[in-house]
Design an enzyme around this catalytic site. Structure first.
Site, PDB file in Angstrom:
ATOM      1  N   LYS A 181      14.539  31.845  19.761  1.00  0.00           N
ATOM      2  CA  LYS A 181      15.583  32.916  20.155  1.00  0.00           C
ATOM      3  C   LYS A 181      16.844  32.048  20.612  1.00  0.00           C
ATOM      4  O   LYS A 181      16.460  31.434  21.202  1.00  0.00           O
ATOM      5  CB  LYS A 181      14.398  33.051  21.708  1.00  0.00           C
ATOM      6  CG  LYS A 181      15.154  33.808  22.194  1.00  0.00           C
ATOM      7  CD  LYS A 181      14.285  34.372  23.781  1.00  0.00           C
ATOM      8  CE  LYS A 181      14.958  35.277  24.693  1.00  0.00           C
ATOM      9  NZ  LYS A 181      14.012  35.823  25.653  1.00  0.00           N
ATOM     10  N   SER A 183      12.009  40.254  26.967  1.00  0.00           N
ATOM     11  CA  SER A 183      12.963  40.684  26.243  1.00  0.00           C
ATOM     12  C   SER A 183      13.095  39.598  24.390  1.00  0.00           C
ATOM     13  O   SER A 183      14.099  39.117  23.580  1.00  0.00           O
ATOM     14  CB  SER A 183      14.497  39.599  27.095  1.00  0.00           C
ATOM     15  OG  SER A 183      13.930  38.608  27.462  1.00  0.00           O
ATOM     16  N   SER A 185       8.974  38.113  30.051  1.00  0.00           N
ATOM     17  CA  SER A 185       9.331  37.976  28.351  1.00  0.00           C
ATOM     18  C   SER A 185       9.125  37.539  27.281  1.00  0.00           C
ATOM     19  O   SER A 185       9.272  37.308  26.213  1.00  0.00           O
ATOM     20  CB  SER A 185      11.215  37.231  28.437  1.00  0.00           C
ATOM     21  OG  SER A 185      11.967  38.653  28.886  1.00  0.00           O
TER      22      SER A 185
HETATM   23  N1  GLN Z   1      11.998  42.333  31.560  1.00  0.00           N
HETATM   24  C1  GLN Z   1      11.933  41.722  32.754  1.00  0.00           C
HETATM   25  C2  GLN Z   1      14.211  41.953  32.916  1.00  0.00           C
HETATM   26  O1  GLN Z   1      14.469  42.797  32.146  1.00  0.00           O
HETATM   27  C3  GLN Z   1      12.149  40.662  32.290  1.00  0.00           C
HETATM   28  C4  GLN Z   1      12.980  40.007  31.359  1.00  0.00           C
HETATM   29  C5  GLN Z   1      12.868  38.680  31.085  1.00  0.00           C
HETATM   30  O2  GLN Z   1      11.496  37.903  31.484  1.00  0.00           O
HETATM   31  N2  GLN Z   1      14.120  38.206  30.195  1.00  0.00           N
HETATM   32  O3  GLN Z   1      14.806  41.469  33.495  1.00  0.00           O
END
Ligand code: GLN
Length: 483
Positions: A76, A151, A175
């Site tokens: 990532k 994400s 995420s």
């Molecule tokens: N969707 C969540 C957010 O927008 C979690 C994101 C994540 O786990 N990095 O913060």
């Protein structure tokens, strides 16, 4: 070859049925041909990959190997990679070439993986759909009109589309698990502190945790073996023995106590997702597990608490991107204030800006007690809920996401409905527990993920429990048409 798991590919490489160079070339060719439609990679590191693969082949010839020697892999784009762009999905870091490797990158490199490239993601890991990336959205390989989740959507889509056998992700509120669910792959968020965060660009430091995505639980165990362990460069990484996560995969799960939280099967849960999850639970009963109803009474508070705490931490972490020391710098600033203002407004996208503003407000002197302190107290209650539940059960199960993959654009103008995609995953980060998502069927032809939550540092149990399910089902072997 492309449908094989890491465990299977490792056998092929060691039996010299294929070389790492040949295998790597197959994946590079697929990425070049198919990723135009998906946009799952930000950077392709072709020369790097072929050089790594040559080295791996030499290791294999010498017999000095690990199960990951010669396995193509992707990171990532939140993990710093020496000499390779690390953008975090943001214009702010678009020109950034890291001078060092994140610990996770070093460890997977030392284990012999071959770096194919860096995967797309929501900007600074903020999002649930991958639509917040400076490099454009990632598409879900099961339906190109739908999101892959976020994400870590690039990593999940790339594994699902067989563009890489495995990839890293990070999970602050879901995420790793939510995109794994929406793309039909397996993903593990380890216990907070199990995997080093050194060189992993910070979003909300008390919640962020890196982990692997791959096809199977067995592959996740192989990857976690390489990733986990104490790192003196991350003061939150825990100094405790790391078990061999693959050694106990086949241990019996007879008598396993599975807890089903009433709160995870309430309204808001898609009917067909619920059916897939109930079928998965029945499969576990056949394997000798017992089912127990449990309560996590504070779970309704997890989204509001998270959306105070995560923005608060991000507003502080992202203060360093000021156009002076780090990040994008605007052209011809009038004075210092103009430099700060324009560099930050040009460099950050709208979701990141929204979070910085919410976080700054929540931390400001007059509101600290009302928001930040209150949210911290709720976090304590959520943790208590889990501690009480684990007195009665060994694992908690439920859906990873309330719905299958939604349409691109469907939730972009409604941040609250986007935030609700993580309703089942966020509490696990607030508590610091390990969680996992594995493929468990389909709803309207789209993948459904089964969410498994374990007690602190019980990744061994989660992987063992997931592996048994994957021995009697084949959901994790399915791949999207056209890929
Ligand atoms: N969707 C969540 C957010 O927008 C979690 C994101 C994540 O786990 N990095 O913060």
């Amino acid at each position: 070859m492309i449908n094989k798991t890491i465990a299977e590919l490792s056998k092929e490489l060691h039996a010299k049925k294929i070389s790492s160079v040949e295998l790597t070339q197959q994946f590079l060719d697929r990425i070049k041909k198919l990723d135009k439609n998906l946009n799952s990679f930000i950077t392709l590191t072709e020369d790097h990959a072929l050089a790594d693969a040559k080295k791996a082949d030499a290791q294999i010839a010498k017999g000095a190997t690990t199960p990951l020697t010669g396995i193509p892999f992707a990171h990532k784009d939140i993990f710093c990679t020496q000499g390779i762009k690390t953008s975090c999905g943001s214009k702010m870091l678009d020109p950034y070439i890291s001078p060092y490797d994140a610990t996770v990158v070093t460890r997977l490199k030392d284990a012999g993986t071959v770096l194919l490239g860096k995967t797309n993601m929501d900007e600074f890991a903020m999002g649930s759909s991958n639509e917040n990336s400076f490099y454009g959205p990632v598409k879900n390989p099961w339906d190109l009109e739908r999101v892959p989740g976020g994400s870590s959507g690039g990593s999940a889509a790339a594994v699902a589309a067989r563009l890489t056998p495995g990839a890293t992700g990070t999970d602050t509120g879901g995420s790793i698990r939510q995109p794994a669910a929406l793309c039909g792959v397996s993903g593990l968020k380890p216990t907070y502190g199990r995997v080093s965060r050194y060189g992993m660009i910070a979003f909300a430091s008390s919640l962020d945790q890196g982990g692997p995505l791959a096809k199977s639980a067995e592959d996740l165990a192989i990857l976690l073996n390489a990733m986990a362990g104490h790192d003196e460069r991350d003061s939150t990484s825990v100094d405790m023995a790391v078990p061999d996560f693959t050694a106990t995969l086949n241990d019996s799960i007879r008598g396993l106590r599975i807890g089903l939280p009433k709160e995870y099967f309430d309204e808001g849960l898609d009917k067909n997702v619920a059916i897939a999850i109930q079928n998965a639970i029945k499969e576990y009963e056949k394997l000798g597990a017992t089912i127990h109803d449990i309560h996590l009474p504070s779970s309704a508070l997890s989204i509001p608490a998270y959306y105070v705490l995560a923005p608060a931490e991000c507003s502080s972490n992202l203060a360093r991107f000021d156009g002076v020391r780090y990040g994008h710098r605007c052209k011809d600033p009038k004075d210092l204030e103009d430099l700060y203002k324009r560099s930050r407004s040009e460099g950050f996208g709208s979701e990141v800006t929204r979070r910085i503003m919410i976080g700054t407000y929540a931390l400001s002197a007059g509101y600290y007690d009302a928001y930040y302190l209150k949210a911290q107290k709720i976090r304590g209650l959520i943790r208590e809920d889990f501690i009480n539940a684990f007195k009665k059960v060994d694992v908690i199960m439920g859906p990873t996401s309330p719905t299958p993959a939604f349409k691109l654009g469907e939730k972009v103008s409604d941040p609250i409905s986007m935030y609700l995609s993580d309703i089942y995953t966020i509490a696990v980060n607030l508590a610091g527990l390990p969680g996992m998502s594995i493929p468990a069927g389909f709803a309207n032809d789209l993948p459904v993920g089964l969410h498994l939550v374990g007690n602190f540092f019980e990744e061994v149990r989660l992987l063992n429990v997931a592996h048994h399910y994957q021995k009697v089902t084949d959901w994790h072997t399915r791949s999207p048409k056209g890929f």
